[in-house]
Design a protein around this motif. Structure first.
Motif, PDB file in Angstrom:
ATOM      1  N   ILE A 251     -17.115  34.598  39.848  1.00  0.00           N
ATOM      2  CA  ILE A 251     -17.136  35.300  40.887  1.00  0.00           C
ATOM      3  C   ILE A 251     -16.175  36.563  41.071  1.00  0.00           C
ATOM      4  O   ILE A 251     -16.347  37.641  41.149  1.00  0.00           O
ATOM      5  CB  ILE A 251     -16.385  34.440  42.239  1.00  0.00           C
ATOM      6  CG1 ILE A 251     -17.604  33.452  42.719  1.00  0.00           C
ATOM      7  CG2 ILE A 251     -16.038  35.439  43.424  1.00  0.00           C
ATOM      8  CD1 ILE A 251     -16.968  32.335  43.617  1.00  0.00           C
ATOM      9  N   MET A 252     -15.059  36.214  39.966  1.00  0.00           N
ATOM     10  CA  MET A 252     -13.890  37.338  39.838  1.00  0.00           C
ATOM     11  C   MET A 252     -14.721  38.399  39.036  1.00  0.00           C
ATOM     12  O   MET A 252     -14.371  39.633  39.236  1.00  0.00           O
ATOM     13  CB  MET A 252     -12.827  36.681  39.255  1.00  0.00           C
ATOM     14  CG  MET A 252     -11.981  35.773  40.153  1.00  0.00           C
ATOM     15  SD  MET A 252     -10.281  35.519  39.478  1.00  0.00           S
ATOM     16  CE  MET A 252     -10.490  34.307  38.197  1.00  0.00           C
ATOM     17  N   ILE A 253     -15.381  38.035  37.934  1.00  0.00           N
ATOM     18  CA  ILE A 253     -15.784  39.031  36.908  1.00  0.00           C
ATOM     19  C   ILE A 253     -17.287  39.413  37.404  1.00  0.00           C
ATOM     20  O   ILE A 253     -17.571  40.488  36.700  1.00  0.00           O
ATOM     21  CB  ILE A 253     -15.816  38.547  35.531  1.00  0.00           C
ATOM     22  CG1 ILE A 253     -16.901  37.372  35.433  1.00  0.00           C
ATOM     23  CG2 ILE A 253     -14.455  38.185  35.270  1.00  0.00           C
ATOM     24  CD1 ILE A 253     -16.708  36.798  34.009  1.00  0.00           C
ATOM     25  N   GLY A 254     -17.684  38.889  38.365  1.00  0.00           N
ATOM     26  CA  GLY A 254     -19.264  39.553  38.773  1.00  0.00           C
ATOM     27  C   GLY A 254     -20.429  39.347  38.073  1.00  0.00           C
ATOM     28  O   GLY A 254     -21.308  39.746  38.189  1.00  0.00           O
ATOM     29  N   VAL A 255     -20.418  38.099  37.628  1.00  0.00           N
ATOM     30  CA  VAL A 255     -21.674  37.655  37.056  1.00  0.00           C
ATOM     31  C   VAL A 255     -22.494  36.501  37.936  1.00  0.00           C
ATOM     32  O   VAL A 255     -21.580  35.842  38.586  1.00  0.00           O
ATOM     33  CB  VAL A 255     -21.402  36.938  35.443  1.00  0.00           C
ATOM     34  CG1 VAL A 255     -21.082  38.039  34.546  1.00  0.00           C
ATOM     35  CG2 VAL A 255     -20.440  35.895  35.693  1.00  0.00           C
ATOM     36  N   LYS A 256     -23.692  36.246  37.718  1.00  0.00           N
ATOM     37  CA  LYS A 256     -24.344  35.322  38.640  1.00  0.00           C
ATOM     38  C   LYS A 256     -24.816  34.017  38.055  1.00  0.00           C
ATOM     39  O   LYS A 256     -25.126  33.973  36.818  1.00  0.00           O
ATOM     40  CB  LYS A 256     -25.474  36.136  39.257  1.00  0.00           C
ATOM     41  CG  LYS A 256     -25.011  37.545  40.083  1.00  0.00           C
ATOM     42  CD  LYS A 256     -26.401  38.256  40.252  1.00  0.00           C
ATOM     43  CE  LYS A 256     -25.958  39.495  40.973  1.00  0.00           C
ATOM     44  NZ  LYS A 256     -25.333  40.451  40.331  1.00  0.00           N
ATOM     45  N   SER A 257     -24.921  33.126  38.880  1.00  0.00           N
ATOM     46  CA  SER A 257     -25.615  31.834  38.456  1.00  0.00           C
ATOM     47  C   SER A 257     -26.328  30.994  39.711  1.00  0.00           C
ATOM     48  O   SER A 257     -26.060  31.417  40.739  1.00  0.00           O
ATOM     49  CB  SER A 257     -24.475  30.959  37.731  1.00  0.00           C
ATOM     50  OG  SER A 257     -23.814  30.676  38.665  1.00  0.00           O
ATOM     51  N   THR A 258     -27.256  29.983  39.323  1.00  0.00           N
ATOM     52  CA  THR A 258     -27.662  29.019  40.293  1.00  0.00           C
ATOM     53  C   THR A 258     -26.520  28.475  40.830  1.00  0.00           C
ATOM     54  O   THR A 258     -26.650  28.198  42.248  1.00  0.00           O
ATOM     55  CB  THR A 258     -28.645  28.199  39.881  1.00  0.00           C
ATOM     56  OG1 THR A 258     -28.145  27.719  38.402  1.00  0.00           O
ATOM     57  CG2 THR A 258     -29.920  28.884  39.402  1.00  0.00           C
ATOM     58  N   ALA A 259     -25.366  28.083  40.353  1.00  0.00           N
ATOM     59  CA  ALA A 259     -24.467  27.330  41.283  1.00  0.00           C
ATOM     60  C   ALA A 259     -23.760  28.201  41.967  1.00  0.00           C
ATOM     61  O   ALA A 259     -23.360  27.760  43.255  1.00  0.00           O
ATOM     62  CB  ALA A 259     -23.219  27.179  40.017  1.00  0.00           C
ATOM     63  N   LEU A 260     -23.585  29.503  41.831  1.00  0.00           N
ATOM     64  CA  LEU A 260     -23.116  30.364  43.162  1.00  0.00           C
ATOM     65  C   LEU A 260     -24.029  30.321  44.058  1.00  0.00           C
ATOM     66  O   LEU A 260     -23.720  30.940  45.194  1.00  0.00           O
ATOM     67  CB  LEU A 260     -22.654  32.009  42.418  1.00  0.00           C
ATOM     68  CG  LEU A 260     -21.498  31.703  41.433  1.00  0.00           C
ATOM     69  CD1 LEU A 260     -21.242  33.109  40.949  1.00  0.00           C
ATOM     70  CD2 LEU A 260     -20.433  31.175  42.140  1.00  0.00           C
TER      71      LEU A 260
END
Length: 345
Positions: A251-260
């Motif tokens: 979240i802090m560095i701005g990458v995405k995932s299915t977890a988010l």
């Protein structure tokens, strides 16, 4: 104070200073860099025969490269290799064991391609990795090796993997080479979509197609496609669990995932993926005339996945890692079921 205590402890362990290169460098332990002091702070214990121990026992100049290809963390290699074994097992003649030569060849290929994939991933992500606690010590992020050295090492891994691929038939050579695009682009997906785990599934389960074609000369799509789809669903399960380890940093560095993307609904999504995997495995079994041991193994896989999901704590990184790593058992259960089911025919 800490350095002095460690120095006293080090003098009491025969050969430790030699092992760490301190005597050769003629450096006092108090002057050792912080990373070395952290390594020394681990209390001595009996050595176990593991991939991590093998990497630690390797010559110091080689260790960053072995860690770059994640040789010390073989869980990912197993998860890449196991779909290959399913396909090779299903392609065996009725009443026969799988081709052990082909299993060995694919094992070597899995180590090399997983290593190449990790190298590519770390080259793309070195700036991100420095900002995540779990990945900050990776060789590229920590500055242990340069980008150019990593590129040369990647070329060596891909060259050896090509030698393995050239041992297969022409159909399989073309099929195997076509996966390289996925291997290269997967690390970019976390920048543009919340579904990088889906792309990883397409990449990691290519062996479900390749193993069958390596034995039979081409793919039987009625068997290979549902098996491939089952593998993709499986990857969505275990890699979503894996991604929950890093969600705060992501979240802090701005990458995405299915977890988010799934957030607190993760268990419902994982249950859906697991059900799709089990149904696809049943379709695979029907289309290749599998027998009771196979379906028993599918049931055992379902029970294992249900236990994983029910007991998973998505807010505890250590539990997420434990559940992720346990998926090797899932893959082995299915492989054993395939072998016994084939012998039952």
């Amino acid at each position: 104070m800490a350095a002095a205590l460690l120095a006293r402890w080090c003098r009491g362990v025969p050969g430790l200073r030699d092992t760490l290169g301190l005597r050769a460098a003629r450096l006092p332990l108090a002057a050792a860099p912080p990373l070395l002091l952290r390594r020394l702070a681990v209390p001595p214990g009996p050595r176990s025969f593991s991939a991590a121990e093998l990497v630690r026992a390797a010559p110091a100049p080689l260790q960053p490269y072995l860690r770059l290809m994640r040789l010390h963390q073989p869980a990912g290699t197993w998860l890449l290799y196991l779909p290959c074994t399913w396909s090779i097992g299903l392609a065996a003649a009725p009443g026969c064991l799988p081709d052990w030569h082909m299993l060995s060849l694919f094992g070597v290929g899995a180590v090399l391609m997983r290593g190449a994939g990790c190298t590519i991933n770390d080259m793309w992500d070195r700036d991100y990795d420095r900002q995540v606690a779990r990945t900050a010590s990776r060789p590229l992020a920590a500055g242990d090796i340069s980008t150019f050295q990593s590129l040369v090492f990647l070329g060596g891994q891909l060259s050896l993997a090509l030698c393995v691929l050239l041992c297969l038939n022409y159909y399989s050579i073309i099929l195997g080479a076509s996966s390289l695009f996925l291997v290269i682009t997967y690390p970019l997906m976390k920048r543009i979509t919340y579904w990088p785990q889906l792309v990883l599934g397409f990449t990691f389960n290519w062996g479900a197609l390749l193993g069958w074609s390596a034995i039979k000369g081409s793919c039987e799509w009625s068997v290979c496609l549902p098996l491939y789809f089952a593998g993709v669903m499986w990857t969505l399960v275990y890699d979503t669990i894996y991604a929950h380890q890093d969600k705060r940093d992501d979240i802090m560095i701005g990458v995405k995932s299915t977890a988010l993307h799934f957030k607190k609904d993760t268990k419902q999504w994982l249950s859906g993926f697991s059900l799709a995997m089990l149904l696809s495995l049943c379709v695979t079994g029907v289309n290749c005339n599998q027998t009771l041991p196979y379906y028993s193994a599918v049931a055992a896989v379902g029970a294992h996945l249900a236990h994983q999901i029910y007991t998973l704590d998505i807010d505890k990184p250590e539990d997420c890692w434990k559940k992720f790593a346990s998926n090797r058992t899932v893959g082995i259960l299915l492989f054993v079921g395939i072998v016994l089911g084939n012998l039952w025919k």
